[in-house]
Design a protein around this motif. Structure first.
Motif, mmCIF file in Angstrom:
data_model
loop_
_atom_site.group_PDB
_atom_site.id
_atom_site.type_symbol
_atom_site.label_atom_id
_atom_site.label_comp_id
_atom_site.label_asym_id
_atom_site.label_seq_id
_atom_site.Cartn_x
_atom_site.Cartn_y
_atom_site.Cartn_z
ATOM 1 N N GLY A 1 -23.690 -13.680 21.850
ATOM 2 C CA GLY A 1 -24.024 -12.505 22.312
ATOM 3 C C GLY A 1 -25.182 -11.999 21.779
ATOM 4 N N LEU A 2 -25.062 -11.829 20.309
ATOM 5 C CA LEU A 2 -26.586 -11.399 19.491
ATOM 6 C C LEU A 2 -27.567 -12.034 19.901
ATOM 7 C CD1 LEU A 2 -24.762 -10.300 16.293
ATOM 8 C CD2 LEU A 2 -25.508 -8.745 17.874
ATOM 9 N N PHE A 3 -27.447 -13.560 19.909
ATOM 10 C CA PHE A 3 -28.573 -14.386 20.395
ATOM 11 C C PHE A 3 -28.943 -14.100 21.759
ATOM 12 C CE2 PHE A 3 -30.048 -18.415 22.371
ATOM 13 C CZ PHE A 3 -30.945 -18.626 21.343
ATOM 14 N N GLY A 4 -28.131 -13.858 22.713
ATOM 15 C CA GLY A 4 -28.508 -13.768 23.923
ATOM 16 C C GLY A 4 -29.332 -12.571 24.176
ATOM 17 N N MET A 5 -28.857 -11.386 23.359
ATOM 18 C CA MET A 5 -29.506 -10.111 23.371
ATOM 19 C C MET A 5 -30.780 -10.131 22.767
ATOM 20 S SD MET A 5 -28.394 -6.161 21.571
ATOM 21 C CE MET A 5 -28.579 -6.907 20.055
ATOM 22 N N ILE B 1 -32.809 -12.802 22.781
ATOM 23 C CA ILE B 1 -33.962 -13.948 23.559
ATOM 24 C C ILE B 1 -33.762 -13.117 25.111
ATOM 25 C CG2 ILE B 1 -34.025 -16.192 24.576
ATOM 26 C CD1 ILE B 1 -34.276 -15.874 21.437
ATOM 27 N N PHE B 2 -32.816 -12.975 25.595
ATOM 28 C CA PHE B 2 -32.856 -12.865 27.024
ATOM 29 C C PHE B 2 -32.972 -11.341 27.417
ATOM 30 C CE2 PHE B 2 -29.789 -16.402 26.986
ATOM 31 C CZ PHE B 2 -30.792 -17.208 27.608
ATOM 32 N N VAL B 3 -32.534 -10.290 26.579
ATOM 33 C CA VAL B 3 -32.533 -9.022 26.756
ATOM 34 C C VAL B 3 -33.877 -8.583 26.124
ATOM 35 C CG1 VAL B 3 -31.520 -6.531 26.156
ATOM 36 C CG2 VAL B 3 -30.068 -8.624 26.884
ATOM 37 N N ASN B 4 -34.216 -8.834 24.796
ATOM 38 C CA ASN B 4 -35.419 -8.261 24.253
ATOM 39 C C ASN B 4 -36.701 -9.038 24.419
ATOM 40 O OD1 ASN B 4 -33.873 -5.876 23.378
ATOM 41 N ND2 ASN B 4 -33.129 -7.128 21.361
ATOM 42 N N PHE B 5 -36.450 -10.196 24.011
ATOM 43 C CA PHE B 5 -37.872 -11.196 24.028
ATOM 44 C C PHE B 5 -38.356 -11.451 25.465
ATOM 45 C CE2 PHE B 5 -39.905 -15.323 23.975
ATOM 46 C CZ PHE B 5 -40.732 -15.360 23.267
ATOM 47 N N LEU B 6 -37.243 -11.889 26.259
ATOM 48 C CA LEU B 6 -37.871 -12.144 27.733
ATOM 49 C C LEU B 6 -37.734 -10.990 28.656
ATOM 50 C CD1 LEU B 6 -35.923 -15.452 28.342
ATOM 51 C CD2 LEU B 6 -38.281 -15.214 27.783
ATOM 52 N N GLY B 7 -37.309 -9.948 27.819
ATOM 53 C CA GLY B 7 -37.331 -8.431 28.617
ATOM 54 C C GLY B 7 -36.543 -8.416 30.021
ATOM 55 N N LEU B 8 -35.384 -9.279 30.043
ATOM 56 C CA LEU B 8 -34.286 -9.075 31.219
ATOM 57 C C LEU B 8 -33.793 -7.788 31.109
ATOM 58 C CD1 LEU B 8 -33.197 -12.755 31.344
ATOM 59 C CD2 LEU B 8 -35.120 -11.732 32.839
ATOM 60 N N GLY B 9 -33.503 -7.296 30.119
ATOM 61 C CA GLY B 9 -32.572 -6.143 30.011
ATOM 62 C C GLY B 9 -31.113 -6.412 30.056
ATOM 63 N N PHE B 10 -30.277 -5.513 30.262
ATOM 64 C CA PHE B 10 -28.926 -5.364 30.525
ATOM 65 C C PHE B 10 -28.564 -6.009 31.924
ATOM 66 C CE2 PHE B 10 -29.259 -2.816 26.626
ATOM 67 C CZ PHE B 10 -28.390 -3.606 25.718
ATOM 68 N N THR B 11 -28.558 -7.355 32.172
ATOM 69 C CA THR B 11 -28.624 -7.985 33.606
ATOM 70 C C THR B 11 -27.634 -8.894 33.521
ATOM 71 O OG1 THR B 11 -30.239 -9.518 33.197
ATOM 72 C CG2 THR B 11 -31.189 -7.183 33.856
ATOM 73 N N ILE B 12 -27.291 -9.200 34.859
ATOM 74 C CA ILE B 12 -26.089 -10.345 35.154
ATOM 75 C C ILE B 12 -26.722 -11.664 34.873
ATOM 76 C CG2 ILE B 12 -25.027 -11.363 37.177
ATOM 77 C CD1 ILE B 12 -24.668 -8.678 38.372
ATOM 78 N N ILE B 13 -27.782 -11.639 34.946
ATOM 79 C CA ILE B 13 -28.458 -13.272 34.789
ATOM 80 C C ILE B 13 -28.692 -13.716 33.312
ATOM 81 C CG2 ILE B 13 -30.889 -12.392 34.757
ATOM 82 C CD1 ILE B 13 -29.856 -15.751 36.221
ATOM 83 N N GLY B 14 -29.006 -12.494 32.245
ATOM 84 C CA GLY B 14 -28.942 -12.399 30.970
ATOM 85 C C GLY B 14 -27.397 -12.902 30.572
ATOM 86 N N GLY B 15 -26.486 -12.063 31.157
ATOM 87 C CA GLY B 15 -25.170 -12.581 30.833
ATOM 88 C C GLY B 15 -24.743 -14.055 31.232
ATOM 89 N N ALA B 16 -25.016 -14.231 32.209
ATOM 90 C CA ALA B 16 -24.670 -15.634 32.721
ATOM 91 C C ALA B 16 -25.342 -16.778 32.043
ATOM 92 C CB ALA B 16 -24.995 -15.576 34.327
ATOM 93 N N LEU B 17 -26.769 -16.766 31.616
ATOM 94 C CA LEU B 17 -27.396 -17.428 30.923
ATOM 95 C C LEU B 17 -26.695 -17.698 29.191
ATOM 96 C CD1 LEU B 17 -30.888 -16.734 31.726
ATOM 97 C CD2 LEU B 17 -29.662 -18.871 32.372
ATOM 98 N N THR B 18 -26.425 -16.685 28.894
ATOM 99 C CA THR B 18 -25.873 -16.804 27.429
ATOM 100 C C THR B 18 -24.444 -17.259 27.470
ATOM 101 O OG1 THR B 18 -26.980 -14.492 26.947
ATOM 102 C CG2 THR B 18 -25.103 -15.271 25.323
#
Length: 285
Positions: free
Chosen positions: A117-121, A123-140
């Motif tokens: 979860g921390l890794f996904g936050m 990479i996906f939430v902060n680095f890629l700028g997706l924010g808190f999203t369904i796609i970010g959760g699914a990828l993680t």
């Protein structure tokens, strides 16, 4: 001789008691959750929108997000996980690189979900700028699923007797034909069992999704937008218990827990029963 028989009976008795104890704990656990949660499971609760401040809210969007994120995560992880497992079992040559891959896979399978979860936050939430999203959760979630899928697939393919391969090759089939027409059909029940375990874990996962999909839902019911917020049933269960802003938080939590349990049981039955029938059919043929 009598001593050996006594030890055998003692071991059988102890193992039986251990099994019955575990079964009793499981039944008690299921009964307790369903007893508290079943009265809450009305159509308005299951399909209705949640309430942030007032009593009487439902879990409709959270239920939809649970399946939506599950489907997306499996869509990402199944091709890679199954492909990697097949490659390791059938095509990879023994060596240092393969050993490193296997060791890394086994190590990743033991990593706590909160670390993913921390890794996904990051990479996906902060680095890629997706924010808190369904796609970010699914990828993680797909990253969490991969090590188990790879290991299960490799073991399932390796468990197929070599005689199956030899017979197919002796009849003139190529290696790819043998793989897809003989080996994989024989390994399919075990692979499906692994997918079932992964899917059940994903349905009940909360730590990863708190950090990646968020604790809110879209203002549109059943939003298919993968970039919308994606609170699931498990996250909602955690949220109402931790925040305590809803007057009937206990009622919502009980209903969410019972619904989660029922979903996991139904999902397992829908996959396990056809798999058992297929396995019997393969054995008969």
């Amino acid at each position: 001789m009598k001593k050996n028989k006594f030890i055998d009976k003692l071991a059988t008795t102890l193992l039986t008691l251990a099994g019955l104890t575990i079964l009793g704990i499981l039944i008690s656990f299921i009964f307790y959750i369903l007893k508290r949660g079943l009265p809450v499971l009305t159509p308005s609760f299951i399909f209705g929108p949640p309430s942030e401040m007032e009593a009487g809210g439902g879990v409709g969007p959270e239920l939809f997000n649970t399946f939506y994120i599950l489907v997306l995560s499996l869509a990402f992880s199944l091709p890679v996980g199954l492909g990697a497992g097949i490659w390791l079992a059938e095509y990879a040559k023994p060596g240092r690189v393969v050993n490193i891959i296997r060791t890394s896979t086994e190590m990743l399978a033991t990593v706590p979900s909160i670390v993913f979860g921390l890794f996904g936050m990051i990479i996906f939430v902060n680095f890629l700028g997706l924010g808190f999203t369904i796609i970010g959760g699914a990828l993680t979630l797909s990253l969490l699923n991969l090590p188990v899928l790879i290991r299960v697939t490799e073991e399932a393919v390796r468990a197929v007797p070599k005689s199956y391969r030899m017979a197919s090759l002796a009849l003139g089939a190529t290696k790819s034909q043998t793989l897809f027409r003989v080996v994989l059909p024989a390994a399919l029940p075990r692979i499906i069992t692994g997918v079932t375990l992964v899917a059940g874990r994903a349905i009940g996962e909360s730590a990863i999704l708190i950090f990646t999909a968020g604790t809110t839902v879209s203002r549109f019911m059943f939003d298919l937008n993968p970039f919308a917020s994606g609170e699931t049933l498990a996250v909602h269960l955690w949220y109402v218990n931790s925040e305590g802003l809803i007057p009937d938080a206990t009622r919502i939590a009980d209903g969410s827990a019972a619904l989660l349990l029922i979903l996991v049981l139904i999902f397992n039955l829908l996959l396990v029963i056809p798999t058992k029938r297929y396995e019997k059919k393969v054995k008969l043929n």
